[in-house]
Design a protein around this motif. Sequence first.
Motif, short mmCIF file in Angstrom:
data_model
loop_
_atom_site.label_atom_id
_atom_site.label_comp_id
_atom_site.label_asym_id
_atom_site.label_seq_id
_atom_site.Cartn_x
_atom_site.Cartn_y
_atom_site.Cartn_z
N ASN B 2 1.74 13.14 53.21
CA ASN B 2 1.83 11.99 52.33
C ASN B 2 3.03 12.07 51.41
O ASN B 2 3.64 11.06 51.08
CB ASN B 2 0.54 11.87 51.50
N LYS B 3 3.34 13.36 51.06
CA LYS B 3 4.47 13.58 50.17
C LYS B 3 5.76 13.09 50.83
O LYS B 3 6.58 12.40 50.23
CB LYS B 3 4.56 15.07 49.84
N TYR B 4 5.92 13.48 52.16
CA TYR B 4 7.12 13.07 52.88
C TYR B 4 7.16 11.57 53.07
O TYR B 4 8.19 10.93 52.96
CB TYR B 4 7.20 13.78 54.23
N LEU B 5 5.95 10.99 53.35
CA LEU B 5 5.88 9.54 53.52
C LEU B 5 6.33 8.82 52.26
O LEU B 5 7.08 7.85 52.30
CB LEU B 5 4.46 9.13 53.90
N SER B 6 5.87 9.32 51.12
CA SER B 6 6.25 8.72 49.85
C SER B 6 7.75 8.82 49.63
O SER B 6 8.39 7.89 49.14
CB SER B 6 5.52 9.43 48.70
N PHE B 7 8.30 10.00 50.02
CA PHE B 7 9.73 10.21 49.84
C PHE B 7 10.54 9.18 50.65
O PHE B 7 11.43 8.51 50.13
CB PHE B 7 10.09 11.64 50.27
N TYR B 8 10.18 9.07 51.95
CA TYR B 8 10.90 8.11 52.80
C TYR B 8 10.69 6.67 52.33
O TYR B 8 11.58 5.83 52.41
CB TYR B 8 10.49 8.28 54.26
N LYS B 9 9.45 6.42 51.85
CA LYS B 9 9.15 5.08 51.36
C LYS B 9 10.04 4.75 50.16
O LYS B 9 10.59 3.65 50.05
CB LYS B 9 7.67 5.02 50.96
N ILE B 15 17.04 1.58 49.19
CA ILE B 15 18.07 0.93 50.03
C ILE B 15 17.87 -0.58 50.03
O ILE B 15 18.83 -1.35 49.91
CB ILE B 15 18.01 1.50 51.47
N ALA B 16 16.61 -1.00 50.14
CA ALA B 16 16.32 -2.44 50.16
C ALA B 16 16.78 -3.09 48.86
O ALA B 16 17.36 -4.19 48.87
CB ALA B 16 14.83 -2.66 50.39
N ILE B 17 16.52 -2.39 47.72
CA ILE B 17 16.94 -2.95 46.43
C ILE B 17 18.45 -3.05 46.35
O ILE B 17 19.00 -4.07 45.92
CB ILE B 17 16.38 -2.07 45.27
N VAL B 18 19.14 -2.01 46.81
CA VAL B 18 20.61 -2.02 46.78
C VAL B 18 21.14 -3.17 47.62
O VAL B 18 22.03 -3.93 47.20
CB VAL B 18 21.17 -0.66 47.28
N LEU B 19 20.58 -3.33 48.82
CA LEU B 19 21.03 -4.41 49.69
C LEU B 19 20.76 -5.77 49.06
O LEU B 19 21.60 -6.68 49.11
CB LEU B 19 20.33 -4.32 51.06
N PHE B 20 19.58 -5.90 48.44
CA PHE B 20 19.21 -7.17 47.81
C PHE B 20 20.19 -7.50 46.68
O PHE B 20 20.66 -8.64 46.56
CB PHE B 20 17.77 -7.07 47.29
N VAL B 21 20.50 -6.48 45.87
CA VAL B 21 21.45 -6.70 44.76
C VAL B 21 22.82 -7.08 45.31
O VAL B 21 23.50 -7.97 44.77
CB VAL B 21 21.54 -5.42 43.88
N MET B 22 23.23 -6.41 46.40
CA MET B 22 24.53 -6.73 47.00
C MET B 22 24.58 -8.18 47.47
O MET B 22 25.56 -8.89 47.27
CB MET B 22 24.83 -5.79 48.17
N VAL B 23 23.48 -8.60 48.13
CA VAL B 23 23.45 -9.99 48.63
C VAL B 23 23.50 -10.97 47.47
O VAL B 23 24.24 -11.96 47.49
CB VAL B 23 22.19 -10.22 49.49
#
Lengths: 426, 172
Positions: B2-9, B15-23
């Motif tokens: 779960n720890k790794y899942l949380s990390f990747y999540k 990344i999604a936030i960065v992309l959203f801000v870029m758009v």
Amino acid sequence: MLTFRLVTFICVASFLTVFLFFNIFVSPSAFAAGFMDAEFHSKTYVLLKEDPQGHNYRVGYEYMDFELKNVMKDTMSFHSSGWIRHHLDEIPEYRDEIDRTEESLTYAYFSSRPLKDHNLQFNIGRQLLFTSLKHDYIDGISADWGISEHNGIFTYYGLPASQQIDKQNLDSIYGGRLYQKIKKYAEINISYHVENTTQHQNREEAGFDIWFGPINLFEIQGKSNFNINTDHWSHHSYNLSFYPLNGVILSGYYSHLSYKDFFALDSLGIFSPDYLGKYRGMDKIGGTLEYELSDNTLLSLDYTSYLYEESEDARRYGYRGETDLLSGFKVGAAMHRMDGGTEKRRYTESRLYAIKEFKKTVLSLDNLYLYYDKNLAGNNHAYSLNTNMSYLYTDQLSASINIEYLKDQNFTDSISLFFTLEYSYE
Amino acid sequence: MNKYLSFYKAIAIAIAIVLFVMVLFMIFLQNFTMNTWAEELPVSAYHPKDGLDTKPKCIACHDGITDRVMGKPIQSFNHGENWYTTHKFKGSYAINLCRTCHAVSFCTDCHTFNDELKPSLKHAGKPRRWFPHRGSYLFKHRIDGQIDPARCYQCHGKRNNAKCIRCHRNGK
């Protein structure tokens, strides 16, 4: 069929005759008064070369274009182009398929824009169709009506100007295209195309093409064609371009080709699906990066993968660069590698060229070298060396001489001389 | 686990936030520039030809980031390396823009039928222009034709194939 074609050309020829007569004999000052603009271009070529059998050829070509524009307050125009070729020597017996003199009318059409805002245009005569489904020449009529700023319709009907098709003669070509803009962000266009043959076989296609670019940073454009006869998609082709900075273009493209549906019916024997493989298809994926390092220096990289359903994949990649070394002295270089699935489909191509511009003279040197992985008769190499000198006598008249040396992998080497005299009147 | 899942999540969300801000930034930049400086450029009957004796670069005079013509980014009309691939799209819906510089005969130099002189010979003194048949193409076409037959078909499928038929009889 012949009658229709004859009538079309009589109409076009009559129009040309009437206008020339009017302007030369009745009102020669009309040209000077800006009543219409006439443009004439003539290119005369003489080719001297020796074929692999040792026979010398001296061939003369004359290409002519003629246009009348801005007629009747820019509501009419006439466009024509054609060529004639004559062998100055007797044709050798082993080339008996060639006539000593041949000519061809490439296009000749009368164009009319009768409405005040010019959003309706008719073209009558031999013309080049250029739609997402087809680019072909017809002897016929086409109409383009921009119904509003955002949509319109384009239709055409005629006989195919080129009937070089295996054992088939086409009767007619017709089709149309509806186009619709969605504000400034997108376009979607729907096309339909039919070719009828005398053998009651026809090719019927439909398709759409799109453009999408909500912001200036990128655009997507592409098309999909559907073969109605085979009831399958025959071709998809899409391109994504990204413009992150001035002078930088990053492009990616994808296309899919179904041989059975794309090459069905109207093809030269070599393109027959029976020969290429009925069940074969190809996906092409690739991209290019262009970067203008300065106003005079350009660098581009490209990569393409060819993915086949029933054979080994292939890929092509390489670069091209160009720069100004000195004022008026440009050099360029390119290298590409074709990695086919087998050894005989692999080669490396490199190119080096230079252009030096003087006041009225332009010199160019173009060298192409090919290395084939497959050794043929002890040889892997092929190359060509092309030198050209052009001289501009006046803005209307120029002449050039070109010398080309070719050496192929099968040891045939040849040298040819090519003279050009170009005249234009505008 | 779960720890790794949380990390990747967390990485994925970042990344999604960065992309959203870029758009958002791109859209803001676009709207800002469109409203203040950029205008839709008109399609005139004739384009000035001074300095256009080589491949035209629209951005030499126009702003590639903001300017548009026919509703499309001006930079997309640059005649660069990829132009020979993409001009088919532009030609089908922006032919009037092509006509501001090019006569019909410019297109038919290559898009022809029943012609004997290959374009690279007619324009031998212009090595910067892209032509498919430079040099002796007779040998190389056997490879290119097998790799991508559709490229040959566009011009030689029905037209310009008198020379092809001499060797390619009965589908061979």
